[in-house]
Scaffold this active site. Structure first.
Site, mmCIF file in Angstrom:
data_model
loop_
_atom_site.group_PDB
_atom_site.id
_atom_site.type_symbol
_atom_site.label_atom_id
_atom_site.label_comp_id
_atom_site.label_asym_id
_atom_site.label_seq_id
_atom_site.Cartn_x
_atom_site.Cartn_y
_atom_site.Cartn_z
ATOM 1 N N HIS A 37 -1.819 11.086 -6.563
ATOM 2 C CA HIS A 37 -1.593 11.962 -7.727
ATOM 3 C C HIS A 37 -0.265 11.873 -8.397
ATOM 4 C CE1 HIS A 37 -5.092 14.647 -7.667
ATOM 5 N NE2 HIS A 37 -5.058 14.469 -6.378
ATOM 6 N N ILE A 38 0.241 10.637 -8.430
ATOM 7 C CA ILE A 38 1.346 10.301 -9.422
ATOM 8 C C ILE A 38 1.087 9.403 -10.584
ATOM 9 C CG2 ILE A 38 3.010 11.123 -7.816
ATOM 10 C CD1 ILE A 38 3.862 8.468 -7.084
ATOM 11 N N GLY A 132 -18.963 8.438 -5.709
ATOM 12 C CA GLY A 132 -18.395 9.530 -5.918
ATOM 13 C C GLY A 132 -17.572 9.946 -4.601
ATOM 14 N N GLY A 134 -14.187 8.588 -3.883
ATOM 15 C CA GLY A 134 -12.865 8.296 -4.191
ATOM 16 C C GLY A 134 -12.341 6.977 -3.980
ATOM 17 N N SER A 137 -15.987 3.818 -7.434
ATOM 18 C CA SER A 137 -17.274 2.898 -7.832
ATOM 19 C C SER A 137 -17.293 2.926 -9.355
ATOM 20 C CB SER A 137 -18.385 3.564 -7.127
ATOM 21 O OG SER A 137 -18.558 4.797 -7.661
ATOM 22 N N GLU A 170 -13.666 5.220 -19.566
ATOM 23 C CA GLU A 170 -14.113 6.513 -18.962
ATOM 24 C C GLU A 170 -13.873 7.869 -19.310
ATOM 25 O OE1 GLU A 170 -13.801 5.629 -14.798
ATOM 26 O OE2 GLU A 170 -13.749 7.542 -13.969
ATOM 27 N N ASP A 182 -6.728 3.258 -11.261
ATOM 28 C CA ASP A 182 -8.172 2.791 -10.699
ATOM 29 C C ASP A 182 -8.804 1.398 -11.166
ATOM 30 O OD1 ASP A 182 -7.918 5.146 -9.219
ATOM 31 O OD2 ASP A 182 -9.764 5.953 -10.143
ATOM 32 N N TYR A 232 -8.082 18.505 -10.291
ATOM 33 C CA TYR A 232 -7.349 17.626 -11.066
ATOM 34 C C TYR A 232 -6.950 18.056 -12.306
ATOM 35 C CZ TYR A 232 -6.685 12.663 -12.821
ATOM 36 O OH TYR A 232 -6.020 11.597 -13.168
HETATM 37 P P1 ADP Z 1 -15.978 7.306 -7.792
HETATM 38 O O1 ADP Z 1 -15.402 6.510 -8.738
HETATM 39 O O2 ADP Z 1 -14.843 8.104 -6.961
HETATM 40 O O3 ADP Z 1 -16.972 6.660 -6.626
HETATM 41 P P2 ADP Z 1 -17.135 8.725 -9.746
HETATM 42 O O4 ADP Z 1 -17.846 9.982 -9.927
HETATM 43 O O5 ADP Z 1 -16.109 8.503 -10.547
HETATM 44 O O6 ADP Z 1 -16.869 8.394 -8.240
HETATM 45 O O7 ADP Z 1 -18.208 7.798 -10.373
HETATM 46 C C1 ADP Z 1 -19.530 7.564 -9.803
HETATM 47 C C2 ADP Z 1 -20.332 7.377 -10.822
HETATM 48 O O8 ADP Z 1 -20.427 6.069 -11.213
HETATM 49 C C3 ADP Z 1 -21.951 7.443 -10.395
HETATM 50 O O9 ADP Z 1 -22.323 8.615 -10.362
HETATM 51 C C4 ADP Z 1 -22.684 6.602 -11.551
HETATM 52 O O10 ADP Z 1 -22.736 7.172 -12.772
HETATM 53 C C5 ADP Z 1 -21.547 5.559 -11.734
HETATM 54 N N1 ADP Z 1 -21.766 4.339 -10.658
HETATM 55 C C6 ADP Z 1 -20.972 3.896 -9.851
HETATM 56 N N2 ADP Z 1 -21.442 2.822 -9.156
HETATM 57 C C7 ADP Z 1 -22.854 2.712 -9.611
HETATM 58 C C8 ADP Z 1 -23.750 1.803 -9.446
HETATM 59 N N3 ADP Z 1 -23.685 0.777 -8.347
HETATM 60 N N4 ADP Z 1 -24.909 1.927 -10.252
HETATM 61 C C9 ADP Z 1 -25.165 2.787 -10.891
HETATM 62 N N5 ADP Z 1 -24.104 3.569 -11.308
HETATM 63 C C10 ADP Z 1 -22.825 3.398 -10.739
HETATM 64 MG MG MG Z 2 -14.314 7.501 -10.460
#
Ligand code: ADP
Ligand code: MG
Length: 399
Positions: A37-38, A132, A134, A137, A170, A182, A232
């Protein structure tokens, strides 16, 4: 070929047909080791890229169409014209109809507008990361898209540009307000190293992350981060307000909370009401801990790194108030295990993942005990992953 890369290739051919010159790609997820968080407070962060990540198979199309399919989002094939993206307003409302495709299409649009021109392509993706939770992804998918475009269209993109444009995608297209960390580490991370990133200047250096006798455990609470987005934004606003109050009567204002040295903080913080004082104190002390953690890693002093993990979590729990019952439970369970040197939440908080440093011979037993205690306390089945560090697409050759 790795099983995920093979799965992506098979999906590409099943969905869009065989033929053409398909290539496979990988982009890592990330775990922030310390400096939480920084990244929106001008601080230093110390994340590493993970061997868990997102894979793609992709090939060019000459008709200007972008076609996307994900093994993880069945039935959500995405189609858009490259030319159409160029004129689409860069706002979440325009991209929401693309679902998960908002991330890769947002990246295409941002790259195009920044002069990294490309065209149509088709891409199949599949991820080994929990989504989703953290481990980023979303940034992994964005950087993957940068890697695909730069390879298929020869765009001369470096890691910093890939990270910046992915962050813009994003924020503007997917509508998620986040810091630069990230995307940055998903772009430039390297195997065996962590990235010490100054989020104010974007200067970075690689710090050896040779865990030696230790293992990094990633503990997914599986608690949905329902509060994470609203809290956040609330914390960001609180930090902005704290900085404004601190600077109100200063001749030379601080550019960010993390520009305040720990020894200056007692005086600087006098202007703040109690809640804002705690938020700002977290930013200042976490930034100092990050520097100490990098020093400890350079000395390969894992015991000190573990202590800093603990202090970081405590500050996030008490001063920043972003942990919650599940993260505190899993972190406490980890700390109670023999051979665990330290544990902390990682990511935005309110659920998602925590990390622990455990002595190699003890990690298996520790993981089993943590899962049992956490389940008894919260009712959730956690997932404990063993991840190592991995090379990212824009990490470059080792010098
Ligand atoms: P985090 O980044 O912490 O995993 P986020 O909510 O920021 O969680 O991002 C997750 C979103 O990114 C998913 O809901 C989807 O929209 C997209 N995403 C991530 N990986 C994939 C994947 N392998 N296929 C399709 N969409 C993906
Ligand atoms: Mg994310």
């Amino acid at each position: 070929m790795n099983e995920y890369a093979l799965r992506a290739l098979t999906l590409l051919e099943e969905t869009f047909g065989k033929g053409g010159d398909a290539r496979t790609f990988f982009s890592p997820g990330r775990a922030n080791l310390i400096g939480e968080h920084i990244d929106y407070n001008g601080g230093r962060v110390l994340p590493c890229s993970l061997s868990l990540g997102t894979y793609a198979a992709a090939r060019r199309r000459d008709d200007g169409r972008i076609l996307l399919v994900s093994a993880d989002m069945p039935g959500e094939t995405v189609s858009a014209l490259y030319a159409e993206l160029l004129s689409l307003p860069q706002e979440p409302g325009s991209y929401s109809r693309f679902g998960w495709g908002a991330y890769p299409l947002g990246v295409c649009a941002k790259l195009a507008r920044a002069g990294f021109s490309s065209g149509g392509f088709e891409m199949a993706v599949t991820g080994s990361l929990p989504r989703g939770s953290g481990l980023s992804s979303s940034a992994s998918l964005e950087i993957l898209t940068c890697a695909v475009i730069s390879e298929l269209y020869g765009a001369d993109l470096d890691g910093t540009a890939a990270a910046r444009l992915s962050l813009e995608a994003e924020r503007d297209c997917a509508g998620v307000n986040c810091g630069i960390m990230d995307q940055f580490v998903c772009a430039v991370g390297r195997r065996g190293e962590a990235v010490l990133l100054d989020t104010h200047t974007l200067d970075y250096e690689y710090i050896p992350f040779d865990t030696g006798d230790c293992e990094l455990l990633i503990m997914n609470t599986r608690k949905p981060r329902r509060l994470a987005d609203s809290k956040y934004n609330e914390r960001r606003a609180e930090c902005a307000e704290a900085l404004r109050l601190i600077n109100e009567n200063r001749l030379s204002p601080y550019p960010s909370l993390c520009a305040i040295a720990p020894e200056e903080f007692p005086a600087a913080g006098r202007a703040l009401p109690p809640a804002l004082l705690r938020r700002a104190r977290h930013a200042v002390t976490e930034n100092a801990r990050t520097k100490l953690a990098a020093d400890a890693m350079r000395r390969r002093d894992m015991a000190e790194l573990g202590r800093l993990f603990n202090a970081s979590h405590d500050s996030l729990r008490d001063d920043y108030e972003v942990t919650g019952r599940e993260l505190d439970s899993i972190v406490n369970a980890a700390r109670a295990q023999e051979g665990v040197l330290g544990a902390r939440m990682t990511g935005a908080g309110f659920g998602g993942c925590a990390i622990a440093l455990a002595l190699r011979g003890k990690a298996g037993d520790a993981a089993r005990n943590i899962a049992r205690i956490y389940h008894a306390e919260t009712g959730y089945e956690c997932e404990i992953l063993e991840a190592s560090t991995a090379d990212a697409p824009f990490g470059g050759a080792r010098g």
